[in-house]
Design a protein around this motif. Structure first.
Motif, PDB file in Angstrom:
ATOM      1  N   ILE A 186       1.591   7.795   3.877  1.00  0.00           N
ATOM      2  CA  ILE A 186       1.965   6.259   4.498  1.00  0.00           C
ATOM      3  C   ILE A 186       2.211   5.268   3.448  1.00  0.00           C
ATOM      4  O   ILE A 186       1.519   5.404   2.192  1.00  0.00           O
ATOM      5  CB  ILE A 186       0.544   5.786   5.090  1.00  0.00           C
ATOM      6  CG1 ILE A 186       0.477   6.868   6.357  1.00  0.00           C
ATOM      7  CG2 ILE A 186       0.855   4.255   5.767  1.00  0.00           C
ATOM      8  CD1 ILE A 186      -0.666   6.361   7.233  1.00  0.00           C
ATOM      9  N   GLY A 187       3.189   4.493   3.634  1.00  0.00           N
ATOM     10  CA  GLY A 187       3.623   3.332   2.859  1.00  0.00           C
ATOM     11  C   GLY A 187       3.714   2.151   3.556  1.00  0.00           C
ATOM     12  O   GLY A 187       4.187   2.130   4.890  1.00  0.00           O
ATOM     13  N   PHE A 188       3.261   0.994   3.208  1.00  0.00           N
ATOM     14  CA  PHE A 188       3.535  -0.265   3.761  1.00  0.00           C
ATOM     15  C   PHE A 188       4.154  -1.307   2.626  1.00  0.00           C
ATOM     16  O   PHE A 188       3.569  -1.675   1.639  1.00  0.00           O
ATOM     17  CB  PHE A 188       1.943  -0.681   3.986  1.00  0.00           C
ATOM     18  CG  PHE A 188       1.567  -2.198   4.389  1.00  0.00           C
ATOM     19  CD1 PHE A 188       2.598  -2.978   5.193  1.00  0.00           C
ATOM     20  CD2 PHE A 188       0.518  -2.816   4.224  1.00  0.00           C
ATOM     21  CE1 PHE A 188       2.601  -4.249   5.390  1.00  0.00           C
ATOM     22  CE2 PHE A 188       0.363  -4.115   4.535  1.00  0.00           C
ATOM     23  CZ  PHE A 188       1.238  -4.631   5.098  1.00  0.00           C
ATOM     24  N   LYS A 229       0.848  -1.271  -0.055  1.00  0.00           N
ATOM     25  CA  LYS A 229      -0.005   0.186   0.092  1.00  0.00           C
ATOM     26  C   LYS A 229       0.868   1.205  -0.101  1.00  0.00           C
ATOM     27  O   LYS A 229       2.051   1.271   0.739  1.00  0.00           O
ATOM     28  CB  LYS A 229      -0.898   0.032   1.389  1.00  0.00           C
ATOM     29  CG  LYS A 229      -2.007  -1.042   1.118  1.00  0.00           C
ATOM     30  CD  LYS A 229      -2.914  -1.101   2.470  1.00  0.00           C
ATOM     31  CE  LYS A 229      -3.761  -2.407   2.456  1.00  0.00           C
ATOM     32  NZ  LYS A 229      -4.494  -2.285   3.609  1.00  0.00           N
ATOM     33  N   SER A 265       6.159   1.420   7.094  1.00  0.00           N
ATOM     34  CA  SER A 265       6.309   0.310   7.797  1.00  0.00           C
ATOM     35  C   SER A 265       6.749  -1.092   6.700  1.00  0.00           C
ATOM     36  O   SER A 265       6.135  -1.044   5.781  1.00  0.00           O
ATOM     37  CB  SER A 265       5.230   0.030   8.579  1.00  0.00           C
ATOM     38  OG  SER A 265       4.953   1.009   9.617  1.00  0.00           O
ATOM     39  N   LEU A 300       1.330  -4.478  13.154  1.00  0.00           N
ATOM     40  CA  LEU A 300       0.963  -3.496  12.021  1.00  0.00           C
ATOM     41  C   LEU A 300       1.008  -4.008  10.586  1.00  0.00           C
ATOM     42  O   LEU A 300       0.040  -3.826   9.695  1.00  0.00           O
ATOM     43  CB  LEU A 300       1.318  -2.120  12.355  1.00  0.00           C
ATOM     44  CG  LEU A 300       1.042  -1.003  11.613  1.00  0.00           C
ATOM     45  CD1 LEU A 300      -0.461  -0.512  11.901  1.00  0.00           C
ATOM     46  CD2 LEU A 300       1.818   0.244  11.781  1.00  0.00           C
ATOM     47  N   THR A 301       1.942  -4.811  10.208  1.00  0.00           N
ATOM     48  CA  THR A 301       2.443  -5.219   8.944  1.00  0.00           C
ATOM     49  C   THR A 301       1.864  -6.776   8.640  1.00  0.00           C
ATOM     50  O   THR A 301       2.132  -7.199   7.479  1.00  0.00           O
ATOM     51  CB  THR A 301       3.658  -5.059   8.720  1.00  0.00           C
ATOM     52  OG1 THR A 301       4.654  -5.636   9.508  1.00  0.00           O
ATOM     53  CG2 THR A 301       4.196  -3.388   8.904  1.00  0.00           C
ATOM     54  N   TRP A 356       5.462   8.033   6.793  1.00  0.00           N
ATOM     55  CA  TRP A 356       5.419   6.944   7.632  1.00  0.00           C
ATOM     56  C   TRP A 356       5.512   5.919   6.745  1.00  0.00           C
ATOM     57  O   TRP A 356       4.545   5.425   6.131  1.00  0.00           O
ATOM     58  CB  TRP A 356       4.195   6.937   8.715  1.00  0.00           C
ATOM     59  CG  TRP A 356       4.180   5.741   9.566  1.00  0.00           C
ATOM     60  CD1 TRP A 356       4.022   4.495   9.284  1.00  0.00           C
ATOM     61  CD2 TRP A 356       4.345   5.521  11.025  1.00  0.00           C
ATOM     62  NE1 TRP A 356       3.789   3.628  10.370  1.00  0.00           N
ATOM     63  CE2 TRP A 356       3.941   4.396  11.342  1.00  0.00           C
ATOM     64  CE3 TRP A 356       4.369   6.873  11.993  1.00  0.00           C
ATOM     65  CZ2 TRP A 356       4.061   3.895  12.912  1.00  0.00           C
ATOM     66  CZ3 TRP A 356       4.255   6.371  13.054  1.00  0.00           C
ATOM     67  CH2 TRP A 356       4.255   5.083  13.671  1.00  0.00           C
TER      68      TRP A 356
END
Lengths: 362, 362
Positions: free
Chosen positions: B82-84, B77, B116, B249-250, B114
């Motif tokens: 935000i990046g995941f 994402k 993760s 979270l991930t 941010w």
């Protein structure tokens, strides 16, 4: 001599009394509701050091004009996920409640919300604010600076606060995980309570004003001493980071310029600065998966083999949650001193509610 | 017996040797450059526990196929601030460098960034990544989980890491403030180094596998023991918060599922998870004002009266900065064991650069 069981008060009565007191002091209804709820919930959760024991000083500061009766939170910048606000010496509890709400709204819109506020005041129990985010299935975070109570690492002047941080994480079946800690081994509130109770403190909690270890709670804090940091230079460094993230970032007050609640300060603003963050798990694994995994994570920790003398491993916030559950049923036990002080306060304000009459034996 | 002065190596030579080793192991030029720079800078800054002493194990893991030779960081994402991402068992150093860079880009666009990441690996010195943000006048933050080295508070099973955090703050005239700490009283690297040097450790640093205090660095870590948390339940709670903010979270690995660098693991992925944040002071008081105020803040701390036996109050990151400045001039002193290990590594890889010939006497 058998120890007398303390008298108890219901959460609703305690909150109602606080609300009346705030309204008599000129605080608007909705703001009196916010701060009285926070104060009574501190006692409900067993954090008496930051609860109604401080009501008299909060009211006194309102009466003296050191704190604004009506909260004024002005946003100087407000763009995308970030907000930067000035609180003009408003009540810290109301400021923090509103700012956390704003961080939550931003997290819902942008995935993350970050609000930093200057010129606020003491807000009580840090953990209650990130819990607002966890109630909405978001992750909540707060840090703050505070009035001086520690010396920098290697120093002897009491110029830095113990600058707390708190996180709250939502869960599915368990209660939220709520980490709430100051960067000192214990809080100043604990020393004040020990002094009120006439108890000594263990060595390692605080230093006197000459930098020597002390077992006297008065010498360790109110008499000009310093609280000891957790992990030596590590906790001391966290104190600095939290101050930079709140007051240096906002151009607010720092170190010795922040006033203590107990200081006579005719200039008014106590000046505490806070930062609030909310984070949206939907930007990562998703809210439902996150809450389910939180449960699994909690179980993986609680299932650890126990150390000798430990029956059960508790998650951060679990002791407070148990106290809350118990006290909602049985009432909140009140220290004799606090009963006296609240009674006198009620009388001086001419409250219709007589504090003593709301007390009962367990 | 007079103590022999250790041989020294220049930063450039040490970095060059590491880069050759990584390239011989099949790492692409640009990634070898990133990781070798980070490793050599760890030694340059005096953090030898996380520097080139670990090069042999890093190379071995690449050779065994436990770590990807070419980094693969896939964003699952990536929306607004935000990046995941998933790292598929890539080298932690490269993952962290790229992820921090992405957080910086997002902070420049949105005020905050941010990122993760799950399924990464050991990344060495945490503080070097937020420093990338500080170099661009942003605030940088990182936290990570790590292989098990502690027991939960009240437990005796070694199932949680010491899960570091680090902040870096830009300044005007002073060097950046860099706070870099793990939630244990000391790092496992320190215990490994003590074991290598044949030194005992003080009580209070670690527990043996039975939960008893130990002064044996092997028993306290490699032999199955647990590192002690800072501030008891406080540091232990921070460990959990950092693990939730990274792996829960991930959807990554947590607690005992994370592999140690030193574990034989045929399944490959070590599985460390990290979170990176960058914050733009222009959303608050502004970059220039922030940096100037950082200088004033630093001065307000350093000017504190000193405790007995303290000559000077140092800011977080100041000792490392001084070591760096000194070693850029005089070279990096090398422990005898490390020289031997790097020599053997160079030989086994058939490097054109002979490590021994790059050493000199001070």
């Amino acid at each position: 001599m058998a120890k007398k069981n303390p008298l108890r008060v219901s959460f609703d009565d305690l909150r109602g009394f606080c609300k009346q007191a705030y309204m008599k002091a000129g605080v608007p209804d909705d703001e009196a509701q916010i701060v009285s709820d926070l104060l009574a919930r501190s006692d409900l959760r067993g954090i008496e050091t930051h609860g109604v024991t401080r009501l008299p000083i909060y009211i006194k500061r309102l009466q003296k004009g050191y704190v604004r009766k009506k909260c004024n939170l002005t946003f100087l910048k407000d763009k995308g996920p970030i907000g930067f606000a000035e609180a003009h010496g408003s009540m810290g509890h109301v400021v923090a409640h509103w700012a956390m709400q704003k961080a939550i709204e931003k997290a819902e819109a942008y995935g993350i919300g970050w609000i930093s506020v200057k010129d606020s005041g003491h807000f009580g129990v840090a953990g209650l604010f990130p819990m607002m985010a966890a109630e909405k299935d978001l992750i909540g975070y707060i840090c703050s600076n505070s009035a001086p109570m520690m010396a920098p690492f290697g120093g002897r002047d009491r110029i830095i606060g113990n600058n707390p941080l708190s996180y709250a994480f939502p869960t599915e079946r368990y209660q939220p995980v709520v980490l709430d800690l100051s960067c000192s081994v214990v809080s100043s509130g604990k020393l004040i309570l020990c002094r009120k109770k006439g108890e000594k403190i263990p060595l390692g909690w605080a230093y006197d004003k000459n930098g020597l270890p002390t077992d006297d709670p008065y010498e360790g804090y109110e008499g000009g001493g310093s609280l000891a940091p957790i992990g030596g230079h590590k906790g001391s460094g966290m104190v600095l980071a939290h101050e930079i993230l709140t007051s240096v970032l906002t151009g607010g007050k720092w170190t010795k310029n922040i006033k203590s609640l107990y200081e006579e300060d005719k200039t008014g603003v106590q000046g505490t600065c806070h930062t609030f963050m909310a984070l949206e798990p939907d930007c990562f694994v998703g809210r439902e998966r996150f809450k389910k995994d939180m449960d699994l994570y909690i179980e993986s920790i609680k299932e650890s083999g126990k150390a000798e003398s430990t029956d059960e491993i508790l998650m951060p916030g679990e002791p407070e949650h148990r106290t809350e559950t118990e006290r909602l049923k049985t009432g909140i036990p009140m220290a004799e001193n606090t009963v006296k002080e609240l009674g006198a306060l009620g009388e001086s304000l001419g409250l219709t509610m007589d504090f003593a009459s709301s007390l009962y034996s367990p």
